[in-house]
Design a protein around this motif. Structure first.
Motif, short mmCIF file in Angstrom:
data_model
loop_
_atom_site.label_atom_id
_atom_site.label_comp_id
_atom_site.label_asym_id
_atom_site.label_seq_id
_atom_site.Cartn_x
_atom_site.Cartn_y
_atom_site.Cartn_z
N VAL A 24 -14.73 41.97 -29.08
CA VAL A 24 -15.49 40.76 -28.44
C VAL A 24 -14.97 40.72 -26.88
CG1 VAL A 24 -14.26 38.86 -29.17
CG2 VAL A 24 -16.62 38.49 -28.83
N LYS A 25 -15.78 40.68 -25.99
CA LYS A 25 -14.99 40.44 -24.46
C LYS A 25 -14.52 38.95 -25.02
CE LYS A 25 -17.44 43.54 -22.76
NZ LYS A 25 -16.81 44.67 -22.08
N VAL A 26 -13.05 39.13 -23.65
CA VAL A 26 -12.16 37.87 -23.35
C VAL A 26 -12.76 36.26 -23.52
CG1 VAL A 26 -10.04 39.34 -23.85
CG2 VAL A 26 -10.95 38.74 -21.34
N SER A 27 -14.10 36.61 -22.61
CA SER A 27 -14.59 35.40 -21.62
C SER A 27 -15.22 35.47 -23.14
CB SER A 27 -14.86 35.92 -20.88
OG SER A 27 -15.96 37.16 -20.76
N GLU A 28 -15.96 35.52 -23.90
CA GLU A 28 -16.81 35.31 -24.96
C GLU A 28 -15.13 34.47 -26.25
OE1 GLU A 28 -19.17 36.29 -28.67
OE2 GLU A 28 -19.45 37.71 -27.16
N ALA A 29 -14.51 34.73 -26.14
CA ALA A 29 -13.39 34.59 -26.91
C ALA A 29 -12.72 33.63 -26.68
CB ALA A 29 -12.16 35.05 -27.73
N ARG A 30 -13.02 32.85 -24.69
CA ARG A 30 -12.66 31.83 -24.79
C ARG A 30 -13.55 30.50 -24.39
NH1 ARG A 30 -8.13 30.04 -23.86
NH2 ARG A 30 -7.54 31.37 -23.39
N ALA A 31 -14.88 31.11 -24.01
CA ALA A 31 -15.78 30.20 -24.57
C ALA A 31 -16.44 29.35 -25.94
CB ALA A 31 -17.12 31.15 -23.77
N ARG A 32 -15.65 30.45 -26.85
CA ARG A 32 -15.92 29.47 -28.40
C ARG A 32 -14.97 29.19 -28.66
NH1 ARG A 32 -18.06 34.82 -31.58
NH2 ARG A 32 -18.13 33.22 -33.34
N LEU A 33 -13.69 29.34 -28.10
CA LEU A 33 -12.72 29.25 -29.08
C LEU A 33 -11.81 27.98 -28.43
CD1 LEU A 33 -10.27 31.91 -29.99
CD2 LEU A 33 -11.94 30.67 -31.70
N GLY A 34 -12.44 27.75 -26.74
CA GLY A 34 -11.88 26.86 -26.08
C GLY A 34 -10.31 26.55 -25.06
N PRO A 35 -10.79 25.97 -24.43
CA PRO A 35 -9.30 25.83 -23.56
C PRO A 35 -7.79 25.95 -24.04
CG PRO A 35 -10.50 23.54 -23.26
CD PRO A 35 -10.84 24.96 -24.01
N ASP A 36 -7.80 25.41 -24.84
CA ASP A 36 -6.62 25.29 -25.60
C ASP A 36 -5.83 26.76 -25.84
OD1 ASP A 36 -5.76 22.72 -24.45
OD2 ASP A 36 -6.66 21.79 -25.81
N ALA A 37 -7.01 27.62 -27.21
CA ALA A 37 -7.08 28.63 -27.57
C ALA A 37 -5.76 29.73 -26.86
CB ALA A 37 -7.38 29.24 -28.00
N ILE A 38 -4.72 29.90 -28.03
CA ILE A 38 -4.30 31.29 -27.36
C ILE A 38 -4.41 32.95 -27.27
CG2 ILE A 38 -1.95 32.80 -27.21
CD1 ILE A 38 -1.06 29.98 -29.00
N ILE A 39 -5.01 33.42 -25.85
CA ILE A 39 -5.88 34.94 -25.77
C ILE A 39 -5.35 35.50 -25.64
CG2 ILE A 39 -8.13 36.01 -25.01
CD1 ILE A 39 -9.51 33.45 -25.76
#
Length: 147
Positions: A24-39
């Motif tokens: 999955v795109k990192v931008s989608e992961a960030r949107a779904r997991l939030g700003p505090d998640a480590i990606i």
């Protein structure tokens, strides 16, 4: 951290997710997991390293690809010189990924990696605690020697 699965990372409420280029795109992961998640994002080429957006991705996993049972379809090893080139092209912290063992620690740190991500070096061993401690010791010794 959960590998490749943002649904599992979200459900398990872990610190973050590590994604490959075909996940999955990192931008989608960030949107779904939030700003505090480590990606984290795996990279194999200078172009992929340079394309990683530090506003979305927290670290890079630079694929070294030593033979490993956890990824039998891995690509050929890139070598420490190529690893150093990829890490040198990065604006984000980088860890090495791919069939790594404790004997690789010094070379990976010398190539510029902050650390190493492992699976079989710990999980594939009969005594996982001992394996984890030995790996940590190898990294500590490599860091001390580099100072």
């Amino acid at each position: 951290m959960v590998n490749d699965d943002i649904d599992a990372a979200s459900a398990a409420e872990v610190d973050g997710v590590h994604l490959g280029q075909d996940d999955v795109k990192v931008s989608e992961a960030r949107a779904r997991l939030g700003p505090d998640a480590i990606i984290g994002l795996s990279c194999e080429t200078v172009d992929q390293v340079r394309a990683a957006d530090p506003g979305v991705v927290d670290y890079l996993g630079i694929e070294t690809r030593f033979p490993t049972a956890s990824k039998p379809d891995h690509k050929p090893r890139i070598g420490l010189r190529c690893l150093a080139e990829l890490v040198g092209s990065a604006t984000l912290q980088s860890v090495a990924i791919g069939g790594l063992k404790q004997e690789h620690a010094a070379g990976l740190l010398a190539a510029g990696c902050e650390g190493m991500a492992v699976v079989s070096a710990i999980c594939g061993q009969p005594d996982t605690e001992r394996a984890a401690r030995a790996l940590r010791h190898a990294l500590d010794m490599a860091r001390a020697a580099a100072r």
